[in-house]
Design a protein around this motif. Structure first.
Motif, PDB file in Angstrom:
ATOM      1  N   VAL A 105      11.580   6.144  10.477  1.00 52.45           N
ATOM      2  CA  VAL A 105      12.782   6.962  10.595  1.00 52.45           C
ATOM      3  C   VAL A 105      13.193   7.413   9.196  1.00 52.45           C
ATOM      4  N   MET A 106      13.389   8.709   9.031  1.00 51.16           N
ATOM      5  CA  MET A 106      13.669   9.262   7.713  1.00 51.16           C
ATOM      6  C   MET A 106      15.135   9.664   7.583  1.00 51.16           C
ATOM      7  N   MET A 107      15.658   9.504   6.380  1.00 52.17           N
ATOM      8  CA  MET A 107      16.964  10.036   6.013  1.00 52.17           C
ATOM      9  C   MET A 107      16.719  10.977   4.843  1.00 52.17           C
ATOM     10  N   SER A 136       0.811  -1.226   0.000  1.00 52.26           N
ATOM     11  CA  SER A 136       0.000   0.000   0.000  1.00 52.26           C
ATOM     12  C   SER A 136       0.840   1.272   0.000  1.00 52.26           C
ATOM     13  N   MET A 137       2.142   1.162   0.326  1.00 53.33           N
ATOM     14  CA  MET A 137       3.008   2.333   0.325  1.00 53.33           C
ATOM     15  C   MET A 137       4.010   2.313  -0.834  1.00 53.33           C
ATOM     16  N   TYR A 138       3.784   1.438  -1.818  1.00 52.84           N
ATOM     17  CA  TYR A 138       4.673   1.388  -2.980  1.00 52.84           C
ATOM     18  C   TYR A 138       4.663   2.759  -3.690  1.00 52.84           C
ATOM     19  N   PRO A 139       5.798   3.293  -4.173  1.00 56.10           N
ATOM     20  CA  PRO A 139       7.130   2.660  -4.261  1.00 56.10           C
ATOM     21  C   PRO A 139       8.051   2.939  -3.076  1.00 56.10           C
ATOM     22  N   VAL A 140       7.509   3.539  -2.001  1.00 53.38           N
ATOM     23  CA  VAL A 140       8.355   3.840  -0.841  1.00 53.38           C
ATOM     24  C   VAL A 140       8.959   2.558  -0.282  1.00 53.38           C
ATOM     25  N   TRP A 141       8.128   1.522  -0.188  1.00 51.23           N
ATOM     26  CA  TRP A 141       8.597   0.192   0.206  1.00 51.23           C
ATOM     27  C   TRP A 141       7.610  -0.849  -0.311  1.00 51.23           C
ATOM     28  N   GLU A 142       7.988  -2.127  -0.192  1.00 54.73           N
ATOM     29  CA  GLU A 142       7.164  -3.236  -0.688  1.00 54.73           C
ATOM     30  C   GLU A 142       7.045  -4.308   0.391  1.00 54.73           C
ATOM     31  N   ARG A 143       6.124  -5.229   0.161  1.00 54.69           N
ATOM     32  CA  ARG A 143       5.956  -6.358   1.077  1.00 54.69           C
ATOM     33  C   ARG A 143       7.281  -7.103   1.220  1.00 54.69           C
ATOM     34  N   GLY A 144       7.633  -7.444   2.465  1.00 56.11           N
ATOM     35  CA  GLY A 144       8.885  -8.149   2.729  1.00 56.11           C
ATOM     36  C   GLY A 144      10.036  -7.240   3.084  1.00 56.11           C
ATOM     37  N   ASP A 145       9.880  -5.921   2.859  1.00 53.74           N
ATOM     38  CA  ASP A 145      10.915  -4.979   3.287  1.00 53.74           C
ATOM     39  C   ASP A 145      10.844  -4.795   4.807  1.00 53.74           C
ATOM     40  N   MET A 146      11.924  -4.283   5.375  1.00 55.80           N
ATOM     41  CA  MET A 146      11.947  -3.987   6.798  1.00 55.80           C
ATOM     42  C   MET A 146      12.279  -2.511   6.980  1.00 55.80           C
ATOM     43  N   VAL A 147      11.545  -1.836   7.859  1.00 54.95           N
ATOM     44  CA  VAL A 147      11.638  -0.392   8.017  1.00 54.95           C
ATOM     45  C   VAL A 147      12.027  -0.046   9.450  1.00 54.95           C
ATOM     46  N   MET A 148      12.903   0.939   9.593  1.00 59.59           N
ATOM     47  CA  MET A 148      13.265   1.423  10.927  1.00 59.59           C
ATOM     48  C   MET A 148      12.156   2.311  11.475  1.00 59.59           C
ATOM     49  N   ILE A 149      11.857   2.136  12.776  1.00 53.30           N
ATOM     50  CA  ILE A 149      10.768   2.862  13.432  1.00 53.30           C
ATOM     51  C   ILE A 149      11.300   3.727  14.570  1.00 53.30           C
ATOM     52  N   ASP A 150      10.762   4.926  14.659  1.00 54.72           N
ATOM     53  CA  ASP A 150      10.987   5.782  15.816  1.00 54.72           C
ATOM     54  C   ASP A 150       9.768   5.626  16.718  1.00 54.72           C
ATOM     55  N   ASN A 151       9.915   4.861  17.804  1.00 60.57           N
ATOM     56  CA  ASN A 151       8.791   4.665  18.725  1.00 60.57           C
ATOM     57  C   ASN A 151       8.519   5.963  19.484  1.00 60.57           C
ATOM     58  N   LEU A 152       7.290   6.428  19.442  1.00 60.72           N
ATOM     59  CA  LEU A 152       6.926   7.744  19.956  1.00 60.72           C
ATOM     60  C   LEU A 152       6.385   7.685  21.376  1.00 60.72           C
ATOM     61  N   THR A 153       6.684   8.733  22.144  1.00 64.65           N
ATOM     62  CA  THR A 153       6.016   8.920  23.428  1.00 64.65           C
ATOM     63  C   THR A 153       4.692   9.638  23.180  1.00 64.65           C
ATOM     64  N   LYS A 154       3.859   9.690  24.196  1.00 64.18           N
ATOM     65  CA  LYS A 154       2.540  10.306  24.045  1.00 64.18           C
ATOM     66  C   LYS A 154       2.630  11.806  23.781  1.00 64.18           C
ATOM     67  N   GLN A 155       3.753  12.426  24.168  1.00 67.27           N
ATOM     68  CA  GLN A 155       3.871  13.871  24.032  1.00 67.27           C
ATOM     69  C   GLN A 155       4.490  14.314  22.702  1.00 67.27           C
ATOM     70  N   GLU A 156       5.060  13.388  21.936  1.00 69.00           N
ATOM     71  CA  GLU A 156       5.750  13.780  20.703  1.00 69.00           C
ATOM     72  C   GLU A 156       4.766  14.177  19.610  1.00 69.00           C
ATOM     73  N   THR A 157       5.185  15.174  18.817  1.00 68.43           N
ATOM     74  CA  THR A 157       4.324  15.740  17.788  1.00 68.43           C
ATOM     75  C   THR A 157       4.420  14.946  16.485  1.00 68.43           C
ATOM     76  N   ILE A 158       3.291  14.829  15.808  1.00 67.61           N
ATOM     77  CA  ILE A 158       3.225  14.188  14.492  1.00 67.61           C
ATOM     78  C   ILE A 158       2.900  15.258  13.457  1.00 67.61           C
ATOM     79  N   PHE A 159       3.629  15.237  12.344  1.00 66.50           N
ATOM     80  CA  PHE A 159       3.476  16.261  11.319  1.00 66.50           C
ATOM     81  C   PHE A 159       2.889  15.663  10.039  1.00 66.50           C
TER      82      PHE A 159
END
Length: 369
Positions: A128-130, A42-65
């Motif tokens: 996690v973005m680069m 569903s997020m192609y071409p950013v990634w595909e099934r079987g890929d592995m993505v790094m995650i930034d686990n968020l606290t309840k206070q962190e902002t989402i943009f």
């Protein structure tokens, strides 16, 4: 061929490490942690099934943009049956909920499902973005997808990792010609396997503890004469001498192992209801704090709630956490993986070979630089 064999071994070791982090960490915490395997396109071409993505686990206070790719689990509607979903934020806010959409989808999730906007409490983290691209490891998540059928029992994968480590150790402890032949010419490959295995266990343990811990940032003000309300503050403005009590959290041990809880703060005007405690299976406690206004000024207090496996005495964990939560986390996490990490230096023959290879590599680097 020797170089290809080394590259293959290192690649397999990295795949095993990533798989353990993703599969075991999510099995224990019931949510994606550190790394997540992608299950759809569903997020192609950013990634595909079987890929592995790094995650930034968020606290309840962190902002989402807007534009963030979030990992969420809906609690109602047909999306609730799909488990954890990773889609991009295209609108909304923390109060009313977020609008989300897969890059490869024609419509937003809200247009195709009765779930409605995605609540902030449903969101575990974001990619996690680069630059403007997420950090993606192509196709190495298929092993984790295959292992998912074992995740109904959160003990299976940790037990599998432990048994595997024991088998490797027993094999290395056996004397004789067979061991000599097997270890001949291996260089750093076998020590690397031990290192990766030990780090895998430590990362899994550390990730589990991070997932169950959180930080509360509390802004308040102390005045000589006045009281009042501050936007975004549960405490507000206090007059010197005033005391205000607030609930902190309800902490429950839903796992099968006992946990050591530690609550610390950087603010001397805050008194905690609990500082260190032990939670047995199923036990629950309610925590709170009291702010006593003493010195005029504006304050940003940090209260850290950490839950640790009882791998050290509670007093030692609390002492370390007072210095730094991350110091306590690192030391406690390292303990279960330490035997595998140190084994190449404990075994005589492996130690000599490891040190010999390290010296050779060091000399090569010195000649280069």
């Amino acid at each position: 061929m020797k170089l290809a064999s080394k590259i293959l071994n290192i690649t397999l070791a990295v795949v095993v490490l990533c798989t353990l982090v993703a599969a075991v960490g999510s099995a224990i915490t019931k949510k994606p942690i550190l790394l997540s395997v992608i299950r759809s396109n569903s997020m192609y071409p950013v990634w595909e099934r079987g890929d592995m993505v790094m995650i930034d686990n968020l606290t309840k206070q962190e902002t989402i943009f807007y534009g963030d790719i979030i990992f969420f689990k809906a609690e109602n509607g047909s999306l609730a049956t799909k488990g954890w979903i990773a889609h991009r934020v295209i609108g909304g806010n923390a109060k009313d909920g977020y609008l989300t959409k897969g890059d490869a989808n024609k419509f937003s999730d809200q247009e195709t499902d009765e779930t409605g906007q995605i609540k902030r409490s449903w969101i575990a983290g974001k990619a996690v973005m680069m630059g403007d691209q997420p950090i993606v490891f192509k196709k190495i998540g298929y092993l984790s997808l295959w292992l998912e059928k074992y995740q109904s029992n959160p003990l299976v994968l940790p037990a599998f990792a432990l048994i595997l480590g024991i088998i490797i150790a027993i094999g290395e402890l056996k004397p004789g010609q067979k061991r000599k032949k097997r270890s001949k010419g291996k260089g750093m490959e076998l020590p690397l396997i031990y290192l990766i295995g030990g780090l895998s266990i430590s990362i899994i343990v550390g990730g589990t503890m991070i997932a169950s811990s959180y930080t509360l940032n509390q802004i308040y003000e102390v005045s000589q004469q006045s009281q009042g309300v501050l936007v975004g503050s549960d405490v507000g403005m206090l007059k010197i001498g005033d005391s205000v009590s607030r609930d902190l959290s309800e902490i429950k041990n839903e796992g099968i192992f006992p946990l050591i809880g530690v609550i610390t703060t950087n603010d001397k005007q805050i008194q905690l209801s609990h500082q260190k405690f032990t939670l047995s299976k199923g036990q629950q406690i309610n925590t709170s704090y009291i702010v006593t206004a003493q010195v005029p000024g504006r304050y940003k207090a940090t209260i850290k709630v950490g839950l640790f496996f009882p791998l050290l005495p509670a007093a030692i964990i609390y002492f370390l956490a007072e210095k730094s939560y991350w110091l306590a986390l690192a030391i406690v996490s390292l303990i279960p993986g330490l035997p595998l990490i140190l084994y190449p230096f404990i075994d005589g023959k492996m130690r000599r070979k490891t040190l010999s290879v390290i010296r050779k590599k060091t000399r090569k680097l010195q000649r280069i630089f």
